[in-house]
Design an enzyme around this catalytic site. Structure first.
Site, PDB file in Angstrom:
ATOM      1  N   ARG A  25       0.825  -1.213   0.000  1.00 57.38           N
ATOM      2  CA  ARG A  25       0.000   0.000   0.000  1.00 57.38           C
ATOM      3  C   ARG A  25       0.854   1.256   0.000  1.00 57.38           C
ATOM      4  O   ARG A  25       0.555   2.228  -0.702  1.00 57.38           O
ATOM      5  CB  ARG A  25      -0.973  -0.019   1.179  1.00 57.38           C
ATOM      6  CG  ARG A  25      -1.815   1.241   1.374  1.00 57.38           C
ATOM      7  CD  ARG A  25      -2.399   1.797   0.080  1.00 57.38           C
ATOM      8  NE  ARG A  25      -3.094   0.820  -0.733  1.00 57.38           N
ATOM      9  CZ  ARG A  25      -3.351   0.996  -2.022  1.00 57.38           C
ATOM     10  NH1 ARG A  25      -2.943   2.101  -2.650  1.00 57.38           N
ATOM     11  NH2 ARG A  25      -3.981   0.065  -2.713  1.00 57.38           N
ATOM     12  N   LYS A  40       3.040  25.026  -3.905  1.00 60.78           N
ATOM     13  CA  LYS A  40       1.785  24.470  -3.399  1.00 60.78           C
ATOM     14  C   LYS A  40       1.858  22.947  -3.476  1.00 60.78           C
ATOM     15  O   LYS A  40       1.266  22.304  -4.346  1.00 60.78           O
ATOM     16  CB  LYS A  40       0.601  25.017  -4.185  1.00 60.78           C
ATOM     17  CG  LYS A  40       0.405  26.510  -3.977  1.00 60.78           C
ATOM     18  CD  LYS A  40      -0.749  27.039  -4.813  1.00 60.78           C
ATOM     19  CE  LYS A  40      -0.924  28.546  -4.627  1.00 60.78           C
ATOM     20  NZ  LYS A  40      -1.998  29.103  -5.476  1.00 60.78           N
ATOM     21  N   ASP A  86      -0.343  37.906 -12.007  1.00 57.45           N
ATOM     22  CA  ASP A  86      -1.106  37.158 -11.022  1.00 57.45           C
ATOM     23  C   ASP A  86      -2.602  37.326 -11.232  1.00 57.45           C
ATOM     24  O   ASP A  86      -3.147  38.421 -11.086  1.00 57.45           O
ATOM     25  CB  ASP A  86      -0.721  37.622  -9.611  1.00 57.45           C
ATOM     26  CG  ASP A  86      -1.454  36.848  -8.528  1.00 57.45           C
ATOM     27  OD1 ASP A  86      -1.519  35.610  -8.628  1.00 57.45           O
ATOM     28  OD2 ASP A  86      -1.968  37.484  -7.592  1.00 57.45           O
TER      29      ASP A  86
END
Length: 278
Positions: A99, A134, A217
């Site tokens: 896993r 991020k 931005d």
């Protein structure tokens, strides 16, 4: 960079999270302690592979250790039902690492696959697809590695290796020009100075201040065209914010140098891979 070695710390944390103090109690009860086994890892859908060295390190560190042999190199695309690796060794180690290895592989292959799809859209226009900071805590080197395997470009690794003067820096310094001047005085030409701009006035100020890169931005394409006319080749340009996989094509033919995308690391859908005992 040996990404498997880089990942050892988070691999140990992930294995400890899954195995706890008592280990794999199901395998201990159901399987002979001396049993050895073989398994294959199979892709259940088209994807770009990333994370093979990390999966290999997981199986090496799980239990008494199992060997992982990659059949497909990181960065290569695979088809549904293609075997990407073989695992061999103590059955307890294979099942203990299953896993954790798949969690890494599915996540990193998902990032590489999404990145590759976006690069295919942007590359014909000469636009680079870049990642951001991020990322999931502790996973940044791995996620940025996966971006690179998908053909994307790594932005700065952290706050320590690149200068980006953002809105809060501008507010704290008292303006773009003073912020750029202070950074230039501190570092000279050691780092390109990138300035975030949300308006055309800020673009003008960034150019007057001598920014090397201007980041647009959350600007719509029409405003970016005006900003590019103002810059007129005096700085490199980057788009960040407001760009999705669905509207990317509206940004790639404007004339910017790069587009940075946070969602390629924090929100990429996991690829579908499975491990099967032979």
């Amino acid at each position: 960079m040996d990404i498997g070695e880089t990942a050892i710390g988070i691999i140990r944390l992930a294995l400890a999270e899954d195995l706890g103090v008592d280990g794999d109690i199901t395998t201990v009860a159901a399987c002979s302690p001396d049993a050895r086994g073989k398994a294959v890892i199979v892709s259940r859908e088209p994807c770009v592979i990333a994370g093979g060295p990390i999966a290999a390190k997981v199986f090496e560190l799980a239990g008494d250790g199992a060997s992982y042999r990659a059949l497909v190199a990181d960065g290569d695309a695979v088809s549904p039902d293609e075997i990407i690796a073989r695992v061999e060794g103590p059955l307890s180690a294979i099942l203990a690492g299953e896993r954790t290895a798949l969690n890494f592989l599915c996540h990193l292959c998902g990032i590489a696959t999404l990145t590759a799809r976006l690069v295919d859209i942007a590359k014909p226009h000469g636009v680079k697809i870049m990642d951001t900071r991020k990322t999931n805590p502790g996973m940044r080197p791995l996620e940025k590695y996966a971006v690179a395997m998908g053909g994307g470009i790594n932005h700065r690794q952290g706050l320590f290796d690149g200068v980006i003067i953002k809105d809060n820096h501008i507010a704290a310094a008292g303006g773009i020009e003073i912020a750029v001047r202070r950074v230039r005085n501190a570092y000279g030409d050691s780092f390109p100075i990138e300035v975030e701009a949300t308006t055309l006035d800020e673009v003008r100020e960034a150019i007057r201040a001598g920014a090397d890169i201007v980041m647009f931005d959350n600007m719509p394409p029409e405003m970016i065209r005006e900003a590019l006319a103002l810059i007129s080749g005096k700085a490199r340009t980057e788009v960040s914010g407001g760009v999705t996989g669905e509207n990317l094509s509206s940004y790639v033919d404007i004339g910017v140098d790069a587009i940075s995308l946070g969602f390629i690391t924090h929100s990429a859908p996991a690829s579908n891979l499975s491990l099967e005992i032979e």
